[in-house]
Design a protein around this motif. Structure first.
Motif, mmCIF file in Angstrom:
data_model
loop_
_atom_site.group_PDB
_atom_site.id
_atom_site.type_symbol
_atom_site.label_atom_id
_atom_site.label_comp_id
_atom_site.label_asym_id
_atom_site.label_seq_id
_atom_site.Cartn_x
_atom_site.Cartn_y
_atom_site.Cartn_z
ATOM 1 N N LEU A 209 46.575 -26.808 11.594
ATOM 2 C CA LEU A 209 47.971 -26.632 11.235
ATOM 3 C C LEU A 209 48.665 -27.936 10.875
ATOM 4 O O LEU A 209 49.424 -28.009 9.916
ATOM 5 N N TYR A 210 48.416 -28.955 11.674
ATOM 6 C CA TYR A 210 49.238 -30.161 11.559
ATOM 7 C C TYR A 210 48.612 -31.329 10.813
ATOM 8 O O TYR A 210 49.311 -32.212 10.351
ATOM 9 N N PRO B 213 47.220 -31.551 7.792
ATOM 10 C CA PRO B 213 47.724 -31.730 6.413
ATOM 11 C C PRO B 213 49.145 -32.303 6.397
ATOM 12 O O PRO B 213 49.472 -33.136 5.547
ATOM 13 N N LYS B 214 49.974 -31.871 7.384
ATOM 14 C CA LYS B 214 51.360 -32.363 7.426
ATOM 15 C C LYS B 214 51.399 -33.850 7.770
ATOM 16 O O LYS B 214 52.198 -34.595 7.230
ATOM 17 N N VAL B 215 50.511 -34.243 8.710
ATOM 18 C CA VAL B 215 50.455 -35.664 9.075
ATOM 19 C C VAL B 215 50.062 -36.474 7.845
ATOM 20 O O VAL B 215 50.610 -37.552 7.574
ATOM 21 N N ASP C 154 50.705 -35.712 4.750
ATOM 22 C CA ASP C 154 51.900 -35.778 3.862
ATOM 23 C C ASP C 154 52.881 -36.840 4.341
ATOM 24 O O ASP C 154 53.425 -37.605 3.545
ATOM 25 N N VAL C 155 53.078 -36.872 5.676
ATOM 26 C CA VAL C 155 54.015 -37.859 6.242
ATOM 27 C C VAL C 155 53.517 -39.268 5.939
ATOM 28 O O VAL C 155 54.278 -40.137 5.509
ATOM 29 N N SER D 93 54.081 -40.131 2.353
ATOM 30 C CA SER D 93 55.489 -40.452 2.020
ATOM 31 C C SER D 93 55.889 -41.801 2.615
ATOM 32 O O SER D 93 56.661 -42.539 2.025
#
Lengths: 69, 201
Positions: A44-45, A47-49, A51-52, A55
């Motif tokens: 879950l997380y 891919p988000k990490v 992205d962060v 950025s």
């Protein structure tokens, strides 16, 4: 049939085991549950990490026009 | 993974007749814990019996069984099918117990100096005598053996592993394994003769 007391000893140990089997199964299953939970969190997380981090590294930053020759 | 968690944890009744290899394959595809439980149910007692024979303590054997199954779970994707699944599980079990004993430095050193008397005994006769050892005495003798000798005798007599399978398990040559088995048998007889009056061979 030839006697094999190594196998007889093994059978004796298994008979004496009692309920240890179920206790250990419960512990192994809770380990499996824990591993599944961790892998779900990663699924879950992660891919988000990513992205962060992207950025933070300035992926979406507008190029500075002053740097152009 | 999310899809797998939402799936009902149901394994069809035909799974009971699945081979170990099929159950492993299904577990890896579906992550359904019931396929792993199938493997657990088939091998837990055998793994436990080996652990208690090697570690000689009920609680330590239960803990070891738990840790061995977690190890099996984490290594399932590395099972190549080159050897039988049971051989692969036993290999993990023996290695785990040997490491535990070495780590705790609980191993026994048995000095065997005089092999000459045993060298001339027929190997098959020696096998029969070892296999027919009274269970109580067998337990005593095994408890006095070091972990490597004990495990190689268990692989041969309890698990019916072939020399080739033991070679793969120990990563040793055929001649080295044959020599280790012979030495283990000799140590077995030496310890037996030290404890009991009705001498073997």
């Amino acid at each position: 049939m030839a006697v094999n007391n190594f196998k007889e000893l093994e059978n004796q140990i298994i008979e004496e085991r009692g309920s240890g089997d179920e206790d250990t199964k419960r512990k192994v299953n809770s380990n499996i549950g824990f591993f599944n939970f961790i892998s779900t969190l990663i699924d879950l997380y992660l891919p988000k990490v990513g992205d962060v981090l992207k950025s933070m590294a300035g992926e979406n930053e507008v190029p500075n026009k002053n740097n152009k020759k | 993974m999310i899809i797998n968690l939402l799936n009902p944890i149901i394994v069809s009744s035909s799974s009971k007749t699945m081979t170990d290899e099929e159950a492993v394959e299904q577990y890896l595809i579906t992550q359904n814990v019931n396929y792993f439980n199938l493997i657990y149910d088939r091998y837990t007692n055998k793994v436990y019996a080996k652990c208690i024979s090697m570690l000689k303590d009920n609680e330590a054997a239960e803990d070891a069984t738990q840790e061995i199954f977690v190890k099996i779970l984490l290594s399932l994707s590395r099972f190549t099918g080159k050897s039988k699944f049971s051989t692969w599980i036993y290999s993990i079990t023996y290695n785990y117990c040997i490491d535990m004993i070495r780590r705790d430095k609980k191993d026994i050193e048995v000095a065997v100096n005089d092999f000459s008397r045993i060298d001339h005994v027929d190997d098959n006769l020696l096998d029969a005598e070892i296999l027919e050892t009274n269970i109580f005495r067998l337990k005593v003798v095994l408890n006095h053996m070091n972990v490597e000798d004990k495990s190689i005798l268990m692989m041969k007599y309890q698990d019916d592993l072939s020399i080739r399978e033991i070679c793969e398990m120990l990563n040793k040559t055929e001649s080295a394994v044959k020599m280790k088995i012979l030495r283990a048998k000799e140590k077995f007889i030496k310890i037996y003769n030290e404890h009991y009056n009705d001498k073997v061979s």
